[in-house]
Design an enzyme around this catalytic site. Sequence first.
Site, mmCIF file in Angstrom:
data_model
loop_
_atom_site.group_PDB
_atom_site.id
_atom_site.type_symbol
_atom_site.label_atom_id
_atom_site.label_comp_id
_atom_site.label_asym_id
_atom_site.label_seq_id
_atom_site.Cartn_x
_atom_site.Cartn_y
_atom_site.Cartn_z
ATOM 1 N N LYS A 110 12.628 -6.960 1.105
ATOM 2 C CA LYS A 110 11.757 -7.738 0.227
ATOM 3 C C LYS A 110 10.438 -6.987 0.112
ATOM 4 O O LYS A 110 9.628 -6.969 1.042
ATOM 5 C CB LYS A 110 11.488 -9.141 0.793
ATOM 6 C CG LYS A 110 10.833 -10.025 -0.269
ATOM 7 C CD LYS A 110 9.960 -11.098 0.282
ATOM 8 C CE LYS A 110 8.617 -10.630 0.741
ATOM 9 N NZ LYS A 110 7.787 -9.979 -0.301
ATOM 10 N N GLU A 169 -10.549 -5.348 9.593
ATOM 11 C CA GLU A 169 -10.134 -4.214 8.771
ATOM 12 C C GLU A 169 -10.762 -4.385 7.381
ATOM 13 O O GLU A 169 -10.492 -5.376 6.711
ATOM 14 C CB GLU A 169 -8.607 -4.347 8.625
ATOM 15 C CG GLU A 169 -7.814 -3.123 8.666
ATOM 16 C CD GLU A 169 -6.328 -3.440 8.510
ATOM 17 O OE1 GLU A 169 -5.903 -4.613 8.381
ATOM 18 O OE2 GLU A 169 -5.573 -2.474 8.494
ATOM 19 N N GLU A 226 4.964 -3.641 12.276
ATOM 20 C CA GLU A 226 3.904 -2.632 12.053
ATOM 21 C C GLU A 226 2.771 -3.385 11.386
ATOM 22 O O GLU A 226 2.845 -3.711 10.205
ATOM 23 C CB GLU A 226 4.410 -1.535 11.112
ATOM 24 C CG GLU A 226 5.646 -0.813 11.580
ATOM 25 C CD GLU A 226 5.338 0.311 12.550
ATOM 26 O OE1 GLU A 226 4.144 0.592 12.763
ATOM 27 O OE2 GLU A 226 6.282 0.883 13.095
ATOM 28 N N CYS A 254 -3.253 1.409 6.715
ATOM 29 C CA CYS A 254 -3.381 0.760 8.022
ATOM 30 C C CYS A 254 -4.007 1.677 9.062
ATOM 31 O O CYS A 254 -4.561 1.203 10.034
ATOM 32 C CB CYS A 254 -2.023 0.273 8.480
ATOM 33 S SG CYS A 254 -0.832 1.601 8.478
ATOM 34 N N ASN A 264 0.803 -1.241 0.000
ATOM 35 C CA ASN A 264 0.000 0.000 0.000
ATOM 36 C C ASN A 264 0.828 1.280 0.000
ATOM 37 O O ASN A 264 0.330 2.320 -0.411
ATOM 38 C CB ASN A 264 -1.074 -0.027 1.092
ATOM 39 C CG ASN A 264 -0.506 -0.182 2.471
ATOM 40 O OD1 ASN A 264 0.688 -0.383 2.638
ATOM 41 N ND2 ASN A 264 -1.367 -0.103 3.463
ATOM 42 N N SER A 290 0.323 -7.550 7.417
ATOM 43 C CA SER A 290 -0.827 -8.031 8.187
ATOM 44 C C SER A 290 -0.388 -8.627 9.528
ATOM 45 O O SER A 290 0.744 -9.100 9.674
ATOM 46 C CB SER A 290 -1.568 -9.088 7.372
ATOM 47 O OG SER A 290 -0.690 -10.160 7.098
#
Length: 494
Positions: free
Chosen positions: A182, A395, A261, A295, A159, A240
């Site tokens: 990565k 979410e 995170e 997020c 994102n 995630s």
Amino acid sequence: MSAPSEDSQMLPTNDLFIGGDFVRGDCTAVVVRSPATDELIAEVPGASAALAARAARLNGEAARAMRATTVLKRVELVRRLAAAIRADGARLAQILTLESGKPIVESRGEVEYAASFFDNAAAAAEMASGEIPASRAADRRILVLREPVGATVAITPWNFPLAMIARKLAPALAAGCSQLVKPAEETPLAALAFARIFADAADACGMPRGAFGVVLGEPATVARAMIDEPATRKLTFTGSTEVGRLLAAQCGPRLLRTALELGGNAPFLVFADADIDRAVEQAMLTKFRFMGQTCISANRFLVERAVQERFVARLEERMQALFVGDPRDERTRIGPLVNDAAIAKVERHVADAVARGARIRFGGVRRAVGGLANRFFEPTLLVGCDATMACHCEETFGPVVAVSTFETEADAIRAANAVPHGLAGYVMTQDADRLLRVAEALEFGVVGANDGAPSTAEAPFGGRKDSGLGREGGAHGLDAYVELKYVSVRVRGA
Ligand code: NAD
């Protein structure tokens, strides 16, 4: 099918960046398609386990070279990177839009956001200093030294393909660490384009080119190789909660430092004493940035009953004006969702809410956009939601405003905190006492108080509970790449 010619000119080569060299992958290609058009953009050969392990080993060697550099040289590199990102900003923004479907105006914002992490890390590194705490013994001096953590590895999401790398890499380099990244398979091209920018900047100031690397491939295989390399000292992950847990379990036996995170489920509290126009403005910012695929995007709108109709009516007006279209179009605010799974999840959440008694006030369906992929979802307003619905428990990661109501401040706080996640929360009120009371009571790492866009490079960003561990950004972001060492010195004759 190949990428349209005007696009292919701006794209990076399909090479990985390993040990400071551009290297062709030796394994199954990662296929990158445009979320907007479904066109094939690139096929990037991935890394086998052996090539990923080599990349991790070279990342370890680069950490030793970085450790030997001065803070001044690191700051020079980091400042060059900020400038080079801005200089190449138009192309980077186009790449971000092409691979992620992010509206072009927002992609430009992401480029600037990415550059700002380099500015911030440079400033923090220039200001950082060790300590000499007072000693209990007259003949002892204690020197607290700040040393780089060493070789670090990063795994980033789709994102914010550039900004999430910047948030991790900038402080790593400024502190004297190396970092092998990565990126997400959906969006590896901004990372590969940045690799060229990095190589040029490192060459220009005589810094180790291997201090940054990019590997791609089968995620679990590449991650395993990076974590298992003995020189690796830290993993930083954004993505995630599910994958974060998996990676934490892999890092555990190695006692690797981890920064995680993870996902959020942000509440957006609107009190009756809020300035409703301002609350609507902030709601638009947090909810429709990248179509809700961030997020910290507000996921649960909790509105005091007395103002719910006023808030919802004004929000609806603003939502009607959002332009849904091709993300390359300057007017577009709502582009395609990233992939079919993303749009299927949004549809599931809307259907579940309706089945449980919510009402669609606006939107609620896909929108056909001439000649483009069937991945556009109308900005959607659901009223009458409650905590049993998927749109409040999970979410949604899409352009859906799910509104429920509350009666008292205590109820609002209880509802806001009643989820396992703890990344961001929002409070809209004009009462200064309430603002502080609620901001303190929210069990979230980031609170937007009358602010729907709290992310900024100089603040310590991160979550609590299932939203992760550690902070990135600001001086605290630099500390995450620093080991403290104390040297105890006995002084004869003192
Ligand atoms: P994801 O966890 O599926 O993927 C993130 C990264 O993990 C990708 O690079 C992916 O290739 C990699 N990955 C996937 N499976 C893996 C495995 N088994 N082993 C190792 N690596 C693996 O998440 P996503 O769908 O790309 O991103 C969306 C999620 O990220 C949302 O939950 C969002 O809230 C979260 N996110 C959090 C922040 C934050 O700062 N807290 C920022 C952006 C996104």
